[in-house]
Design a protein around this motif. Structure first.
Motif, PDB file in Angstrom:
ATOM      1  N   ILE A  81     -16.060   7.358 -10.107  1.00  0.00           N
ATOM      2  CA  ILE A  81     -15.460   7.131 -11.426  1.00  0.00           C
ATOM      3  C   ILE A  81     -16.345   7.745 -12.502  1.00  0.00           C
ATOM      4  N   LEU A  82     -15.744   8.498 -13.395  1.00  0.00           N
ATOM      5  CA  LEU A  82     -16.419   8.941 -14.614  1.00  0.00           C
ATOM      6  C   LEU A  82     -15.600   8.481 -15.809  1.00  0.00           C
ATOM      7  N   VAL A  83     -16.258   7.799 -16.741  1.00  0.00           N
ATOM      8  CA  VAL A  83     -15.613   7.428 -18.001  1.00  0.00           C
ATOM      9  C   VAL A  83     -16.321   8.177 -19.113  1.00  0.00           C
ATOM     10  N   ASN A  84     -15.659   9.198 -19.641  1.00  0.00           N
ATOM     11  CA  ASN A  84     -16.188   9.989 -20.753  1.00  0.00           C
ATOM     12  C   ASN A  84     -15.860   9.255 -22.054  1.00  0.00           C
ATOM     13  N   ASN A  85     -16.759   8.364 -22.448  1.00  0.00           N
ATOM     14  CA  ASN A  85     -16.503   7.516 -23.609  1.00  0.00           C
ATOM     15  C   ASN A  85     -17.303   7.917 -24.842  1.00  0.00           C
ATOM     16  N   ALA A  86     -18.471   8.512 -24.669  1.00  0.00           N
ATOM     17  CA  ALA A  86     -19.337   8.824 -25.809  1.00  0.00           C
ATOM     18  C   ALA A  86     -18.608   9.693 -26.825  1.00  0.00           C
ATOM     19  N   GLY A  87     -18.773   9.355 -28.093  1.00  0.00           N
ATOM     20  CA  GLY A  87     -18.112  10.135 -29.132  1.00  0.00           C
ATOM     21  C   GLY A  87     -18.680   9.809 -30.500  1.00  0.00           C
ATOM     22  N   MET A  88     -18.231  10.543 -31.496  1.00  0.00           N
ATOM     23  CA  MET A  88     -18.705  10.350 -32.862  1.00  0.00           C
ATOM     24  C   MET A  88     -17.598  10.659 -33.853  1.00  0.00           C
ATOM     25  N   VAL A  89     -17.719  10.088 -35.029  1.00  0.00           N
ATOM     26  CA  VAL A  89     -16.818  10.402 -36.137  1.00  0.00           C
ATOM     27  C   VAL A  89     -17.624  11.104 -37.220  1.00  0.00           C
ATOM     28  N   THR A  90     -16.936  11.720 -38.176  1.00  0.00           N
ATOM     29  CA  THR A  90     -17.641  12.424 -39.252  1.00  0.00           C
ATOM     30  C   THR A  90     -17.265  11.910 -40.636  1.00  0.00           C
ATOM     31  N   PRO A 148      -6.355  12.737 -42.129  1.00  0.00           N
ATOM     32  CA  PRO A 148      -6.689  13.778 -43.102  1.00  0.00           C
ATOM     33  C   PRO A 148      -8.140  13.677 -43.557  1.00  0.00           C
ATOM     34  N   THR A 149      -8.749  12.506 -43.352  1.00  0.00           N
ATOM     35  CA  THR A 149     -10.126  12.286 -43.795  1.00  0.00           C
ATOM     36  C   THR A 149     -11.173  12.631 -42.740  1.00  0.00           C
ATOM     37  N   ASP A 150     -10.745  13.035 -41.539  1.00  0.00           N
ATOM     38  CA  ASP A 150     -11.717  13.414 -40.502  1.00  0.00           C
ATOM     39  C   ASP A 150     -11.128  14.510 -39.632  1.00  0.00           C
ATOM     40  N   VAL A 151     -11.276  15.731 -40.081  1.00  0.00           N
ATOM     41  CA  VAL A 151     -10.671  16.865 -39.395  1.00  0.00           C
ATOM     42  C   VAL A 151     -11.334  17.131 -38.050  1.00  0.00           C
ATOM     43  N   GLY A 152     -12.659  16.964 -37.978  1.00  0.00           N
ATOM     44  CA  GLY A 152     -13.366  17.246 -36.738  1.00  0.00           C
ATOM     45  C   GLY A 152     -13.050  16.244 -35.644  1.00  0.00           C
ATOM     46  N   TYR A 153     -13.071  14.963 -35.992  1.00  0.00           N
ATOM     47  CA  TYR A 153     -12.760  13.921 -35.019  1.00  0.00           C
ATOM     48  C   TYR A 153     -11.331  14.079 -34.512  1.00  0.00           C
ATOM     49  N   SER A 154     -10.404  14.262 -35.420  1.00  0.00           N
ATOM     50  CA  SER A 154      -9.001  14.397 -35.037  1.00  0.00           C
ATOM     51  C   SER A 154      -8.778  15.601 -34.132  1.00  0.00           C
ATOM     52  N   ALA A 155      -9.352  16.735 -34.510  1.00  0.00           N
ATOM     53  CA  ALA A 155      -9.172  17.952 -33.714  1.00  0.00           C
ATOM     54  C   ALA A 155      -9.793  17.805 -32.336  1.00  0.00           C
TER      55      ALA A 155
END
Length: 255
Positions: A81-90, A148-155
């Motif tokens: 099992i791999l859970v790719n959970n790590a992430g960030m917002v901007t 609309p307030t976080d283009v990088g996270y959304s993309a």
């Protein structure tokens, strides 16, 4: 309750939120768990609490991924099992985002997920008993209804959806019993939201109202969905998207 007895799992971003809840849930369901995070103290404490292994990892470091997976395989003899959970917002719109912020969020959320899939598949192919495993990538409702307030996270989260489908179909066509699915959480009670609330009082209530259930998710609710996808109870489920959003994407925004 899914039975993960004998399975070996790797969970990124394990120090808090959905990652921490996932480590707890997978361990409770019988898996042997290896957690990783940039925040060593919190991540290590959480893993020690449930009897899991821990390593410091920046998921954007592609060269480190094979080493992290090798550590998990060395500890458990396999990777299921791999859970790719790590992430960030901007928190930056297209009118505000700078090159450094854009590059970093894509490196963590998208490239890190790709590198994890690549390294995990290489290990799962060599599992005793044959190529088998489950990869669960964590996206977001912003993958379907971008901010609309976080283009990088959304993309980046939108790209994770498509990445997962490509991985899933490639594994299937290669004849590997390696599934890849996406979990799409809605607004969840996490440290990230707590920090944002401090800067923007009332944010939590506003975000909770995006769901017809009018509340935030507990991270454990998302972890339950992850455990199901990690189990052998859904062997024909791959390339799918599991919404854990309290119905947020099921209602017209005007109602």
């Amino acid at each position: 309750m899914p039975d993960l007895s004998g399975k070996a799992a790797l969970v990124t971003g394990c120090a808090s939120g959905i990652g921490a809840a996932t480590v707890r849930r997978l361990a409770a369901d019988g898996a042997r768990v290896f957690g990783t995070d940039l925040y060593e103290a919190r991540g290590k404490a959480l893993c020690e609490e449930v009897g899991a292994r821990f390593a410091v990892q920046d998921v954007s470091d592609r060269a480190l991924w094979p080493e992290i997976v090798a550590q998990a395989v060395e500890a458990f003899g396999r990777l299921d099992i791999l859970v790719n959970n790590a992430g960030m917002v901007t928190g930056k719109s297209i009118g505000e985002v700078d090159d450094g912020t854009w590059d970093r969020v894509l490196a963590v959320n998208l490239t890190g997920t790709m590198a994890g899939c690549r390294a995990a598949i290489a290990a799962m192919v060599d599992n005793p008993g044959g190529a088998k495993g489950s990869i669960i990538n964590i996206a977001s409702t912003t993958a379907m209804a971008p901010l609309p307030t976080d283009v990088g996270y959304s993309a980046s989260k939108g790209a994770v959806r498509v990445l997962s489908k490509s991985v899933a179909t490639w594994c299937a066509k290669a004849g590997y019993a390696i599934r890849c699915n996406t979990v799409i959480p809605g607004a969840t009670e996490t440290g990230i939201l707590d920090a944002a609330e401090a800067d923007m009082p009332g944010l939590k209530a506003a975000v909770a109202a995006t769901s017809p259930m009018n509340r935030l998710a507990d991270p454990a609710e998302t972890a339950a969905a992850i455990s199901f996808l990690a189990s052998d109870e859904c062997p024909f489920m791959t390339g799918a998207e599991m919404l854990v959003d309290g119905g947020a994407l099921s209602i017209h925004p005007g109602f």
